[in-house]
Design a protein around this motif. Structure first.
Motif, short mmCIF file in Angstrom:
data_model
loop_
_atom_site.label_atom_id
_atom_site.label_comp_id
_atom_site.label_asym_id
_atom_site.label_seq_id
_atom_site.Cartn_x
_atom_site.Cartn_y
_atom_site.Cartn_z
N SER A 1 9.86 -18.98 -7.87
CA SER A 1 10.35 -18.18 -6.76
C SER A 1 10.98 -16.90 -7.27
O SER A 1 11.47 -16.83 -8.39
N ASP A 2 10.95 -15.89 -6.44
CA ASP A 2 11.63 -14.65 -6.75
C ASP A 2 13.07 -14.78 -6.31
O ASP A 2 13.38 -15.42 -5.32
N LEU A 3 13.97 -14.13 -7.01
CA LEU A 3 15.37 -14.17 -6.63
C LEU A 3 15.69 -13.15 -5.56
O LEU A 3 16.61 -13.30 -4.81
N SER A 4 14.92 -12.09 -5.49
CA SER A 4 15.08 -11.08 -4.45
C SER A 4 13.75 -10.37 -4.28
O SER A 4 12.89 -10.44 -5.14
N PRO A 5 13.57 -9.62 -3.18
CA PRO A 5 12.31 -8.92 -2.98
C PRO A 5 12.01 -7.90 -4.08
O PRO A 5 10.86 -7.61 -4.36
N GLU A 6 13.06 -7.37 -4.74
CA GLU A 6 12.84 -6.37 -5.79
C GLU A 6 12.53 -6.98 -7.14
O GLU A 6 12.16 -6.29 -8.07
N THR A 7 12.71 -8.28 -7.30
CA THR A 7 12.51 -8.94 -8.58
C THR A 7 11.03 -8.99 -8.93
O THR A 7 10.24 -9.52 -8.18
N PRO A 8 10.64 -8.40 -10.09
CA PRO A 8 9.24 -8.46 -10.49
C PRO A 8 8.86 -9.88 -10.89
O PRO A 8 9.73 -10.69 -11.18
N PRO A 9 7.56 -10.19 -10.92
CA PRO A 9 7.14 -11.52 -11.34
C PRO A 9 7.67 -11.83 -12.74
O PRO A 9 7.72 -10.95 -13.60
N VAL A 10 8.05 -13.07 -12.95
CA VAL A 10 8.60 -13.49 -14.23
C VAL A 10 7.48 -14.03 -15.11
O VAL A 10 6.60 -14.74 -14.64
N ALA A 11 7.53 -13.68 -16.41
CA ALA A 11 6.54 -14.17 -17.36
C ALA A 11 6.68 -15.69 -17.50
O ALA A 11 7.74 -16.25 -17.22
N PRO A 12 5.62 -16.35 -17.96
CA PRO A 12 5.74 -17.80 -18.22
C PRO A 12 6.92 -18.07 -19.16
O PRO A 12 7.19 -17.28 -20.07
N ILE A 13 7.61 -19.16 -18.94
CA ILE A 13 8.82 -19.46 -19.70
C ILE A 13 8.60 -19.42 -21.20
O ILE A 13 9.42 -18.88 -21.94
N ALA A 14 7.49 -19.95 -21.67
CA ALA A 14 7.23 -19.98 -23.12
C ALA A 14 7.09 -18.58 -23.70
O ALA A 14 7.29 -18.39 -24.90
N ASP A 15 6.78 -17.58 -22.87
CA ASP A 15 6.60 -16.21 -23.35
C ASP A 15 7.89 -15.40 -23.32
O ASP A 15 7.93 -14.29 -23.85
N LEU A 16 8.93 -15.93 -22.71
CA LEU A 16 10.19 -15.20 -22.59
C LEU A 16 10.96 -15.24 -23.90
O LEU A 16 11.00 -16.26 -24.59
N SER A 17 11.62 -14.13 -24.22
CA SER A 17 12.53 -14.14 -25.36
C SER A 17 13.74 -14.99 -24.99
O SER A 17 13.96 -15.29 -23.80
N PHE A 18 14.53 -15.36 -25.97
CA PHE A 18 15.72 -16.14 -25.69
C PHE A 18 16.61 -15.40 -24.69
O PHE A 18 17.11 -15.97 -23.72
N GLU A 19 16.79 -14.10 -24.93
CA GLU A 19 17.67 -13.29 -24.08
C GLU A 19 17.15 -13.22 -22.64
O GLU A 19 17.92 -13.33 -21.69
N ASP A 20 15.84 -13.02 -22.48
CA ASP A 20 15.25 -12.95 -21.14
C ASP A 20 15.33 -14.30 -20.42
O ASP A 20 15.60 -14.36 -19.22
N ALA A 21 15.11 -15.39 -21.16
CA ALA A 21 15.21 -16.72 -20.56
C ALA A 21 16.65 -16.99 -20.12
O ALA A 21 16.88 -17.54 -19.04
#
Length: 88
Positions: free
Chosen positions: A2-22
């Motif tokens: 789910s998006d957290l707000s209408p402005e939130t861009p799509p989130v990358a798959p969890i395995a692709d996120l850096s520690f900081e982004d996750a």
């Protein structure tokens, strides 16, 4: 996911996120859940995503800890080499 707000861009798959982004995504999910504005269905979805993010962060931290090495010193105090980090 789910998006957290209408402005939130799509989130990358969890395995692709850096520690900081996750971690940022996990913090946003916690904020959304604590706000109490999410529907029951969205809350369940966010909780599941948050749990997957927590596991990903934990895995990345464990991998980083395994790579840390501790410098060993000789009797004179000079660096003598390295050995694996021992958290205990």
């Amino acid at each position: 996911m789910s998006d957290l707000s209408p402005e939130t861009p799509p989130v990358a798959p969890i395995a692709d996120l850096s520690f900081e982004d996750a971690l940022k995504r996990l913090e946003a999910i916690v904020h959304r859940l604590e706000g109490g504005e999410a529907s029951l269905e969205e809350s369940i979805e966010l909780y599941g995503e948050g749990d997957r993010l927590r596991k990903q962060c934990e895995t990345r931290l464990q991998a980083a800890q395994a790579r840390i090495e501790r410098i060993t010193l000789d009797p004179d105090g000079a660096p003598a080499g390295v050995r694996p980090f021992d958290a205990g």
